[in-house]
Design an enzyme around this catalytic site. Structure first.
Site, PDB file in Angstrom:
ATOM      1  N   SER A 116       0.862  -1.180   0.000  1.00 55.60           N
ATOM      2  CA  SER A 116       0.000   0.000   0.000  1.00 55.60           C
ATOM      3  C   SER A 116       0.892   1.222   0.000  1.00 55.60           C
ATOM      4  O   SER A 116       2.108   1.108   0.133  1.00 55.60           O
ATOM      5  CB  SER A 116      -0.910   0.001   1.231  1.00 55.60           C
ATOM      6  OG  SER A 116      -1.792   1.114   1.222  1.00 55.60           O
ATOM      7  N   ARG A 339      -0.507  -4.039  -6.973  1.00 60.33           N
ATOM      8  CA  ARG A 339      -1.721  -4.717  -6.512  1.00 60.33           C
ATOM      9  C   ARG A 339      -2.934  -3.980  -7.056  1.00 60.33           C
ATOM     10  O   ARG A 339      -2.851  -2.799  -7.447  1.00 60.33           O
ATOM     11  CB  ARG A 339      -1.805  -4.755  -4.987  1.00 60.33           C
ATOM     12  CG  ARG A 339      -1.798  -3.398  -4.331  1.00 60.33           C
ATOM     13  CD  ARG A 339      -2.322  -3.440  -2.902  1.00 60.33           C
ATOM     14  NE  ARG A 339      -3.753  -3.662  -2.863  1.00 60.33           N
ATOM     15  CZ  ARG A 339      -4.490  -3.532  -1.746  1.00 60.33           C
ATOM     16  NH1 ARG A 339      -3.912  -3.197  -0.609  1.00 60.33           N
ATOM     17  NH2 ARG A 339      -5.778  -3.722  -1.780  1.00 60.33           N
ATOM     18  N   THR A 375      -7.081   1.202   4.788  1.00 64.89           N
ATOM     19  CA  THR A 375      -6.621   0.410   5.934  1.00 64.89           C
ATOM     20  C   THR A 375      -7.489   0.659   7.158  1.00 64.89           C
ATOM     21  O   THR A 375      -7.853  -0.288   7.875  1.00 64.89           O
ATOM     22  CB  THR A 375      -5.152   0.727   6.251  1.00 64.89           C
ATOM     23  OG1 THR A 375      -4.350   0.478   5.089  1.00 64.89           O
ATOM     24  CG2 THR A 375      -4.645  -0.129   7.396  1.00 64.89           C
ATOM     25  N   CYS A 536      -0.718  -6.463 -17.331  1.00 65.79           N
ATOM     26  CA  CYS A 536      -0.042  -7.210 -16.265  1.00 65.79           C
ATOM     27  C   CYS A 536       1.235  -6.476 -15.851  1.00 65.79           C
ATOM     28  O   CYS A 536       2.070  -6.148 -16.698  1.00 65.79           O
ATOM     29  CB  CYS A 536       0.306  -8.618 -16.742  1.00 65.79           C
ATOM     30  SG  CYS A 536       1.312  -9.536 -15.544  1.00 65.79           S
ATOM     31  N   CYS A 561       4.196 -13.943 -11.285  1.00 69.71           N
ATOM     32  CA  CYS A 561       2.981 -13.304 -10.751  1.00 69.71           C
ATOM     33  C   CYS A 561       3.212 -12.681  -9.376  1.00 69.71           C
ATOM     34  O   CYS A 561       3.782 -13.306  -8.477  1.00 69.71           O
ATOM     35  CB  CYS A 561       1.869 -14.343 -10.674  1.00 69.71           C
ATOM     36  SG  CYS A 561       0.305 -13.710 -10.028  1.00 69.71           S
ATOM     37  N   CYS A 564      -1.483  -9.534  -8.052  1.00 68.30           N
ATOM     38  CA  CYS A 564      -2.240  -8.279  -8.058  1.00 68.30           C
ATOM     39  C   CYS A 564      -3.688  -8.489  -8.491  1.00 68.30           C
ATOM     40  O   CYS A 564      -4.537  -7.654  -8.223  1.00 68.30           O
ATOM     41  CB  CYS A 564      -1.558  -7.248  -8.954  1.00 68.30           C
ATOM     42  SG  CYS A 564      -1.724  -7.554 -10.728  1.00 68.30           S
ATOM     43  N   CYS A 567      -5.233  -9.248 -14.004  1.00 67.69           N
ATOM     44  CA  CYS A 567      -5.616 -10.034 -15.185  1.00 67.69           C
ATOM     45  C   CYS A 567      -7.029 -10.566 -15.059  1.00 67.69           C
ATOM     46  O   CYS A 567      -7.809 -10.550 -16.028  1.00 67.69           O
ATOM     47  CB  CYS A 567      -4.627 -11.176 -15.400  1.00 67.69           C
ATOM     48  SG  CYS A 567      -4.445 -12.281 -13.981  1.00 67.69           S
TER      49      CYS A 567
END
Length: 592
Positions: A116, A339, A375, A536, A561, A564, A567
């Protein structure tokens, strides 16, 4: 036991035996994701598409599992899940009740998959752990200065941040969220919560494991979770809300020249390099972590329309703006990650409860989009779920109609909480950008209606629908020419992915599955020029020539990968299904 309350995972005490069983019984993969379609080899070999009863790799494998009982199982060791666990044990200790709480986390360590910005609003933390300062919570950088600007290609136009506007961060803290989550895990363990990092919860796993049965399961998997997707369909949880809409956030950590370092400064921008009709923006935070560290990132709404757009390359291009490059020159990039983010807000909140379980945190999506903060709302949702669950679990006279407890009180408490009020007040800001003037029309709307009316306007705007439906055919769009990275300020994709520390066991069925192996070439490549190779942020998808030289095929580099989920969200054919890989796989973020 109600199916939603029963998910498989490995328990620490039987890991050695289970690894031995796996090594003895599981055969090598039938085919690789890199196999040529010209030889009719499968791209997708995962059990969710290619059932085990038809897969010779599983022939003769005994799938019996050990079972154990818990009062509450929490899937996901992020801010929401850990806050729920802490609150449950606080209540149990307060009322002198025995309560077994287990948290299952797919990352190898608590916080290793957390990414984050992050500018943390401490409201929920102060409610959960009032003495967090004395306990050493890693909130080391109070915000001392806010900057907001509109960027053109060469200039920065300052915009004043008036009191009450979402980007006012007075009283907030700049944090490395992974470190904060790890600290939350320590607080949970002190209270007696059982933490199981490295064990991915799914309907099944790639190796035999243990089942935990619970009276109630809290799902806090984060944005676009693997299990939550199934629950939405099984219980029609999205029947009365708008589809969720998303963004992708990309982030780097840099050590910069100490002379340019201003601990506590936050800088946000909108505009260049995105056009006015592509939602997005940037952040640059100066952290006080014992060295001249800055966190910088770029967010792109996944409702963009041009299939040639690459969020990663837009991020790299943005760093060359004079106002950003001046900070980074002479510095050293030390981390990278990405992400997806929930951006649907109030209009996209699903039903949160069902027999046997509840949705918490970024799994249903409680991010305050104009604040770029989720958060605090995630933590509060976990606390509300814990309080609602505790009263039901400890009710000695309770007669439940289902094996898994149904707790509608959580949804009622949520609608009475400050989360509901906060999300309602900003509900129209994100969809207000869907107008002819795009970014600038949305900013005018925010300035007039939010700053003056505080979200009390008597209407609620709608989103544009699924992000996957927004791409235009490639023939109707202009290709985007991106500059080559210079290796000093901007970088190529693969060297960036290396900094994420991501890794997956090479001999597992790839967790990036296709519902139909023929769709990528026949539709995505033919109509949209293969947008998955651009959206991606980890170089997972490539279109490469067939060995015969008479066409193209999709190659999936699943080991790259970073989890995130972009895709799964943006694929215009909705043919990609991201499923959870083996536990401990994925990125190894350190305080991202």
């Amino acid at each position: 036991m109600f199916p939603a309350c029963r998910y498989s995972l490995q328990a620490r005490r039987c890991v050695g035996a289970l690894k031995a069983v796996q090594a003895e019984h599981v055969a090598p993969q039938v085919c690789s994701t890199r196999s040529s379609s010209s030889t009719l080899s499968r791209i997708t070999t995962h059990y969710s598409v290619y059932p085990r009863d038809k897969d010779p790799r599983w022939e003769g494998v005994e799938m019996e599992r050990f079972a154990d009982e818990a009062d509450v199982v929490i899937v996901g060791g992020g801010p929401a899940g850990l806050s729920a666990a802490i609150r449950l044990k606080q209540l149990a200790n307060q009322h002198e009740k025995e309560l077994r709480v287990c948290v299952v986390e797919k990352a190898s360590q608590i916080g290793a998959h957390t990414l984050s910005g992050a500018c943390l609003e401490p409201t929920a933390l102060s409610e959960l752990i009032p003495d967090w300062k004395e306990r050493g919570a890693p909130l080391n950088t109070p915000v001392t200065e806010d900057k907001f600007s509109i960027l053109t290609e060469k200039y920065r136009i300052p915009v004043p941040i008036l009191p009450g506007l979402p980007m006012n961060n007075h009283g907030n803290y700049l944090v490395r969220l992974g470190h904060f989550v790890r600290w939350l895990g320590e607080q949970a363990e002190e209270l007696g919560v059982e933490l199981y990092p490295g064990y991915a919860a799914s309907e099944d796993v790639f190796e035999r494991g243990m089942e935990l049965h619970a009276k109630v399961t809290l799902f806090g998997e984060g944005c676009h979770g693997h299990l939550a997707k199934q629950l939405y369909k099984q219980f029609n949880l999205r029947g009365n809300c708008e589809p969720q809409t998303y963004a992708i956030g990309l982030k780097e950590l840099w050590v910069i020249d100490e002379k340019k370092w201003c601990p506590g400064r936050t800088e946000h921008s909108v505009g260049w390099p995105l056009n006015r009709n592509t939602y997005g923006g940037s952040f640059l935070y100066h952290l006080n972590e014992g060295e001249p560290l800055v966190a910088l990132g770029f967010v792109v709404g996944l409702d963009y329309t041009n299939p040639y757009l690459s969020p990663f390359r837009e991020f790299q291009r943005w760093k060359h703006h004079p106002s950003i490059m001046s900070t980074l020159e002479g510095g050293n990039r030390i981390a990278y990650g990405a992400r997806a983010l929930n951006e649907g807000g109030f209009q996209s909140i699903p039903k949160l409860t069902f027999p046997g379980g509840m949705l918490i945190g970024c799994s249903p999506g409680f991010m305050n989009v104009p604040k770029i903060k989720g958060t605090h709302t995630a933590m509060k949702s976990g606390m509300l779920a814990a309080e609602s669950a505790f009263s039901k679990i400890t009710d000695e006279n309770l007669q439940s109609e289902t094996a898994g407890l149904y707790i509608p009180e959580y949804e009622e408490a949520f609608k009475k909480s400050w989360i509901w009020k906060e999300l309602y007040s900003v509900r129209n800001i994100r969809p207000s950008f869907h107008n002819y003037f795009g970014l600038y029309g949305g900013m005018v709307y925010t300035g007039i209606f939010y700053w003056i009316l505080r979200g009390k306007e008597p209407w609620t705007l709608k989103h544009n629908g699924l992000d996957a439906d927004q791409l235009k055919p490639a023939k109707d769009c202009t290709p985007i020419e991106y500059p080559k990275p210079d290796g000093k300020i901007s970088f190529d994709l693969l060297s960036s992915v290396a900094l994420s520390g991501t890794n997956h066991e090479h001999d597992q069925p790839p967790h990036l599955t296709l519902k139909d192996d023929s769709v990528p070439v026949a539709q995505n490549l033919a109509i949209y020029d293969g947008p998955e190779q651009r959206f991606c942020p980890a170089g997972v998808y490539e279109y490469v020539p067939l060995e015969t030289g008479d066409g193209m095929r999709l190659q999936i580099n699943a080991q790259n990968c970073v989890h995130c989920k972009t895709c799964d969200i943006k694929d215009p054919s909705q043919n990609i299904n991201w499923v959870v890989p083996e536990g401990s796989g994925g990125p190894a973020y350190n305080g991202m």
